[in-house]
Design a protein around this motif. Sequence first.
Motif, PDB file in Angstrom:
ATOM      1  N   VAL A 192       0.841  -1.207   0.000  1.00  0.00           N
ATOM      2  CA  VAL A 192       0.000   0.000   0.000  1.00  0.00           C
ATOM      3  C   VAL A 192       0.873   1.253   0.000  1.00  0.00           C
ATOM      4  N   ASP A 193       1.897   1.271   0.862  1.00  0.00           N
ATOM      5  CA  ASP A 193       2.809   2.423   0.886  1.00  0.00           C
ATOM      6  C   ASP A 193       3.535   2.564  -0.461  1.00  0.00           C
ATOM      7  N   ALA A 194       3.926   1.417  -1.035  1.00  0.00           N
ATOM      8  CA  ALA A 194       4.673   1.440  -2.290  1.00  0.00           C
ATOM      9  C   ALA A 194       3.836   2.013  -3.422  1.00  0.00           C
ATOM     10  N   ILE A 195       2.599   1.563  -3.526  1.00  0.00           N
ATOM     11  CA  ILE A 195       1.773   2.032  -4.645  1.00  0.00           C
ATOM     12  C   ILE A 195       1.324   3.471  -4.444  1.00  0.00           C
ATOM     13  N   ASN A 196       1.102   3.873  -3.189  1.00  0.00           N
ATOM     14  CA  ASN A 196       0.733   5.263  -2.940  1.00  0.00           C
ATOM     15  C   ASN A 196       1.881   6.204  -3.266  1.00  0.00           C
ATOM     16  N   TYR A 197       3.111   5.765  -2.963  1.00  0.00           N
ATOM     17  CA  TYR A 197       4.284   6.568  -3.319  1.00  0.00           C
ATOM     18  C   TYR A 197       4.372   6.731  -4.835  1.00  0.00           C
ATOM     19  N   ALA A 198       4.209   5.615  -5.567  1.00  0.00           N
ATOM     20  CA  ALA A 198       4.281   5.664  -7.028  1.00  0.00           C
ATOM     21  C   ALA A 198       3.187   6.566  -7.597  1.00  0.00           C
ATOM     22  N   TYR A 199       2.011   6.489  -7.020  1.00  0.00           N
ATOM     23  CA  TYR A 199       0.910   7.324  -7.498  1.00  0.00           C
ATOM     24  C   TYR A 199       1.206   8.803  -7.273  1.00  0.00           C
ATOM     25  N   GLN A 200       1.682   9.145  -6.079  1.00  0.00           N
ATOM     26  CA  GLN A 200       1.991  10.546  -5.781  1.00  0.00           C
ATOM     27  C   GLN A 200       3.041  11.098  -6.733  1.00  0.00           C
ATOM     28  N   GLN A 201       4.021  10.261  -7.090  1.00  0.00           N
ATOM     29  CA  GLN A 201       5.123  10.707  -7.931  1.00  0.00           C
ATOM     30  C   GLN A 201       4.756  10.805  -9.406  1.00  0.00           C
ATOM     31  N   GLN A 202       3.992   9.843  -9.905  1.00  0.00           N
ATOM     32  CA  GLN A 202       3.852   9.681 -11.354  1.00  0.00           C
ATOM     33  C   GLN A 202       2.472   9.989 -11.920  1.00  0.00           C
ATOM     34  N   LEU A 203       1.409   9.865 -11.159  1.00  0.00           N
ATOM     35  CA  LEU A 203       0.072  10.047 -11.722  1.00  0.00           C
ATOM     36  C   LEU A 203      -0.717  11.192 -11.104  1.00  0.00           C
ATOM     37  N   LYS A 204      -0.600  11.373  -9.816  1.00  0.00           N
ATOM     38  CA  LYS A 204      -1.401  12.406  -9.153  1.00  0.00           C
ATOM     39  C   LYS A 204      -1.199  13.801  -9.746  1.00  0.00           C
ATOM     40  N   PRO A 205       0.028  14.175 -10.177  1.00  0.00           N
ATOM     41  CA  PRO A 205       0.191  15.517 -10.757  1.00  0.00           C
ATOM     42  C   PRO A 205      -0.678  15.764 -11.981  1.00  0.00           C
ATOM     43  N   TYR A 206      -1.171  14.712 -12.618  1.00  0.00           N
ATOM     44  CA  TYR A 206      -1.964  14.865 -13.841  1.00  0.00           C
ATOM     45  C   TYR A 206      -3.426  14.495 -13.625  1.00  0.00           C
ATOM     46  N   HIS A 207      -3.805  14.268 -12.376  1.00  0.00           N
ATOM     47  CA  HIS A 207      -5.174  13.903 -12.050  1.00  0.00           C
ATOM     48  C   HIS A 207      -5.908  15.064 -11.389  1.00  0.00           C
ATOM     49  N   GLY A 208      -7.119  15.263 -11.836  1.00  0.00           N
ATOM     50  CA  GLY A 208      -7.978  16.210 -11.161  1.00  0.00           C
ATOM     51  C   GLY A 208      -8.613  15.576  -9.933  1.00  0.00           C
ATOM     52  N   TRP A 209      -9.555  16.281  -9.352  1.00  0.00           N
ATOM     53  CA  TRP A 209     -10.199  15.818  -8.117  1.00  0.00           C
ATOM     54  C   TRP A 209     -10.878  14.461  -8.308  1.00  0.00           C
ATOM     55  N   ALA A 210     -11.586  14.294  -9.403  1.00  0.00           N
ATOM     56  CA  ALA A 210     -12.368  13.075  -9.605  1.00  0.00           C
ATOM     57  C   ALA A 210     -11.477  11.833  -9.697  1.00  0.00           C
ATOM     58  N   LEU A 211     -10.413  11.916 -10.475  1.00  0.00           N
ATOM     59  CA  LEU A 211      -9.536  10.750 -10.623  1.00  0.00           C
ATOM     60  C   LEU A 211      -8.786  10.452  -9.330  1.00  0.00           C
ATOM     61  N   SER A 212      -8.415  11.478  -8.594  1.00  0.00           N
ATOM     62  CA  SER A 212      -7.752  11.247  -7.315  1.00  0.00           C
ATOM     63  C   SER A 212      -8.666  10.494  -6.363  1.00  0.00           C
ATOM     64  N   LYS A 213      -9.942  10.845  -6.348  1.00  0.00           N
ATOM     65  CA  LYS A 213     -10.910  10.140  -5.512  1.00  0.00           C
ATOM     66  C   LYS A 213     -11.069   8.695  -5.970  1.00  0.00           C
ATOM     67  N   CYS A 214     -11.097   8.484  -7.283  1.00  0.00           N
ATOM     68  CA  CYS A 214     -11.213   7.123  -7.810  1.00  0.00           C
ATOM     69  C   CYS A 214     -10.030   6.273  -7.365  1.00  0.00           C
ATOM     70  N   TYR A 215      -8.846   6.847  -7.409  1.00  0.00           N
ATOM     71  CA  TYR A 215      -7.661   6.111  -6.983  1.00  0.00           C
ATOM     72  C   TYR A 215      -7.776   5.705  -5.519  1.00  0.00           C
ATOM     73  N   ASN A 216      -8.155   6.652  -4.669  1.00  0.00           N
ATOM     74  CA  ASN A 216      -8.243   6.367  -3.238  1.00  0.00           C
ATOM     75  C   ASN A 216      -9.261   5.276  -2.941  1.00  0.00           C
ATOM     76  N   MET A 217     -10.348   5.256  -3.707  1.00  0.00           N
ATOM     77  CA  MET A 217     -11.384   4.252  -3.480  1.00  0.00           C
ATOM     78  C   MET A 217     -10.992   2.879  -3.985  1.00  0.00           C
ATOM     79  N   MET A 218     -10.294   2.814  -5.117  1.00  0.00           N
ATOM     80  CA  MET A 218     -10.075   1.530  -5.780  1.00  0.00           C
ATOM     81  C   MET A 218      -8.745   0.885  -5.465  1.00  0.00           C
ATOM     82  N   VAL A 219      -7.709   1.661  -5.227  1.00  0.00           N
ATOM     83  CA  VAL A 219      -6.375   1.083  -5.134  1.00  0.00           C
ATOM     84  C   VAL A 219      -5.674   1.401  -3.829  1.00  0.00           C
ATOM     85  N   GLY A 220      -5.761   2.627  -3.370  1.00  0.00           N
ATOM     86  CA  GLY A 220      -4.898   3.116  -2.306  1.00  0.00           C
ATOM     87  C   GLY A 220      -4.843   2.297  -1.039  1.00  0.00           C
ATOM     88  N   LYS A 221      -5.912   1.542  -0.720  1.00  0.00           N
ATOM     89  CA  LYS A 221      -5.932   0.820   0.556  1.00  0.00           C
ATOM     90  C   LYS A 221      -6.317  -0.651   0.389  1.00  0.00           C
TER      91      LYS A 221
END
Length: 289
Positions: A192-221
């Motif tokens: 979980v820590d590993a994938i959240n780190y990768a997301y923060q570094q590589q995808l979150k900068p290009y995600h708006g509010w909606a996609l960030s919420k989708c990530y947290n619901m589906m993958v982050g935990k």
Amino acid sequence: MKPSLCVGPGNRMMGMASCFFDRFRAMVLLLSILSSSLASVRGSGAPVATICPPRAPSLSSRQAQLQQVADSFEYVLETMSSTNENHIPVDPLLDACRALLRVLEQTGPKAVARDFENNIRKIESACHITNRRTVSSLLQVERDNGVHREGKDSCLHLNDQSGAMGLLWIRRTLAFQSDFYERLLEEDSDPVDAINYAYQQQLKPYHGWALSKCYNMMVGKKLPPRKSLLAMFGGYLHHEQHENDDMRFHYEEEKTLDDLKRLVASWRPLIQRWKRSFIELGMEDTRKV
């Protein structure tokens, strides 16, 4: 006669209208691959096959595919390094992406694989039209022929159906996976820590509010333990009661870790050169989706 690269106003408007929905679907499906496919690892109760030492166990079908992915991207890196200016060759790159696609077809929802394949097809189509065989030359000819529109930030806004757009999101996908795998290779790592780190570094900068919420619901935990996750990548079964005495389990885990290490080692310099090609041509489209 080859099709024209020029994109008229009508086509531009259609591309812009579909851009958000296509990219929203693409990234949601990408981020769902681990949460939706790894759940099956937890419930499996099939017995682990035995081996007869000293003969090494044969590779599972998925592990052989993972090895092919690592081999293919190593070849891309070797071919790139053999050129004077480190140009990334498109044909070997597409071969490597197709090898990765076969792994996605085995480990994730079909829609994820279809979306990755769609980005591959964008690149293939652009190569057919332009007859260009390196990433930098393909980007250059799309830029020169007005495929993309000027943005307010002095960077081109990429046409959603272009080869450049396919290259952009495949690169970001590989960068996300690379950071995730690199953290996962650490023995005491938490997936979980590993994938959240990768997301923060590589995808979150290009995600708006909606996609960030989708990530947290589906993958982050929602990731399984590290050993189960590695078993999914390698296509073998993980049973805690066999960890200490099952030779096959240890062989397959080490083989999977080795292939992941090879992928990270190949992806890092490849992604750096890939991104530099976009930046040099003013095509690093950083808009949020």
